[in-house]
Scaffold this active site. Sequence first.
Site, PDB file in Angstrom:
ATOM      1  CG  HIS A 121      -1.307  -1.774   4.131  1.00 56.88           C
ATOM      2  ND1 HIS A 121      -0.309  -1.352   3.266  1.00 56.88           N
ATOM      3  CD2 HIS A 121      -2.452  -1.713   3.406  1.00 56.88           C
ATOM      4  CE1 HIS A 121      -0.832  -1.057   2.095  1.00 56.88           C
ATOM      5  NE2 HIS A 121      -2.133  -1.286   2.148  1.00 56.88           N
ATOM      6  CG  ASP A 198      -0.840   2.094   8.817  1.00 57.41           C
ATOM      7  OD1 ASP A 198      -1.569   3.059   8.499  1.00 57.41           O
ATOM      8  OD2 ASP A 198      -0.752   1.062   8.132  1.00 57.41           O
ATOM      9  CD  GLN A 201      -8.186   1.330   6.201  1.00 62.21           C
ATOM     10  OE1 GLN A 201      -9.355   1.678   6.312  1.00 62.21           O
ATOM     11  NE2 GLN A 201      -7.599   1.206   5.022  1.00 62.21           N
ATOM     12  CE  LYS A 224      -5.996   3.883   2.878  1.00 60.66           C
ATOM     13  NZ  LYS A 224      -6.543   3.001   1.844  1.00 60.66           N
ATOM     14  CB  CYS A 364      -1.720  -4.121   0.694  1.00 63.51           C
ATOM     15  SG  CYS A 364      -1.799  -3.491  -0.985  1.00 63.51           S
TER      16      CYS A 364
END
Length: 409
Positions: A121, A198, A201, A224, A364
């Site tokens: 991302h 990261d 997700q 999220k 993104c």
Amino acid sequence: MLNKDIRNHFPILNQEINGHPLVYLDSAATSQKPQKVIDAIKHYYEYENSNVHRGVHTLGNRATEAYEGAREKVRRFVNAKSTEEIIFTRGTTTALNLVAQSYGQANVQEGDEIVITHMEHHSNIIPWQQLARAKGATLNYIDLESDGTISLDKVREVITDRTKIVAIMHVSNVLGTINPIQEITEIAHAHGAVMVVDGAQAAPHIKVDVEALDCDFYAFSGHKMGAPTGIGVLYGKKRLLENMEPVEFGGEMIDFVGLQESTWKELPWKFEGGTPIIAGAVGLGAAIDYLEEIGLDNIERHEHELAAYALERFKDVEGLTIYGPMNADERAGVITFNLEGVHPHDLATVLDMNGIAVRAGHHCAQPLMKWLDVSSTARASFYVYNTKEDVDRLVDGLRTAKEYFSDVV
């Protein structure tokens, strides 16, 4: 599969869009919020609203207990050793920038290397681009396999003794790929590099154990995973955080302020300058409670089953190209695709006319779009409230779009 009644926990889903019951397939962008989270935020503002840490009155104590109580929930959620390792931020982006600007500025020098992948991302690309430019370091990329997975052999080829930081997403927001973070961390550590993950997700969908992963930093966002926007988390190993300097300065994060110099509070507060995102933290704590009631293992299993069902149903749609692993066990509940002859934005518009919300664009992830040799894609992403019936509605919508644009041509 999870109980279909879970959908009723999310009040926003009980509506029609363009005359059709809403099918929300955009949770990778932001998830919907369960009533329990909405109620927790409302209760905070009605009964506990005050600034934290500094007051001695009852409301101040209540707010502090709620805020720090949420930090303990996060610690337990990711299995960190201590709440000192849990920093509240505005989201994943802020957390990753904090690592780049604090740890990176102090530890990366000219000639050093930073390693990421083509699937990242933008939030996990640009901070490292800026750091590399500022320090005269080199930003290297691990190439992907044809199915959008990462080969550990290629990881070993790219990470060297000059590598100081490896920054990789746990789960791809485009391909759905679940990356082997624990194994990559072992390789990074063998070369003396730190591992930055990261987890935007991943944290909402699979059980995250930072101790087992052994990563040095792990970042994720509340919005999220059923929590409000504007709240996120940076986990960092205590020994690293203790030696890092804050990047924001002001109230809350100080110990002593003199005319010419100041000192900082201890962890975790030295990184939380200004009035913190108190209601957001309360909402995040409530979201964690909600997800743990369902069970992260159950959520992961549910999404794998939905992904497998969708991949099978998509075979019935002629002209559909799917990106990422075709084995549902290798991906999370994210499926990105293009329909031949239909621009993704046009496709998303037709689906919306039928009450189906999907994302369209580059997500993104422009370097990944270039790697896929496309300008944009459509994306359906699943969460606890989605069902096989939602997938059926999506397939019907894809067929409708294909027929519509065939007639237009």
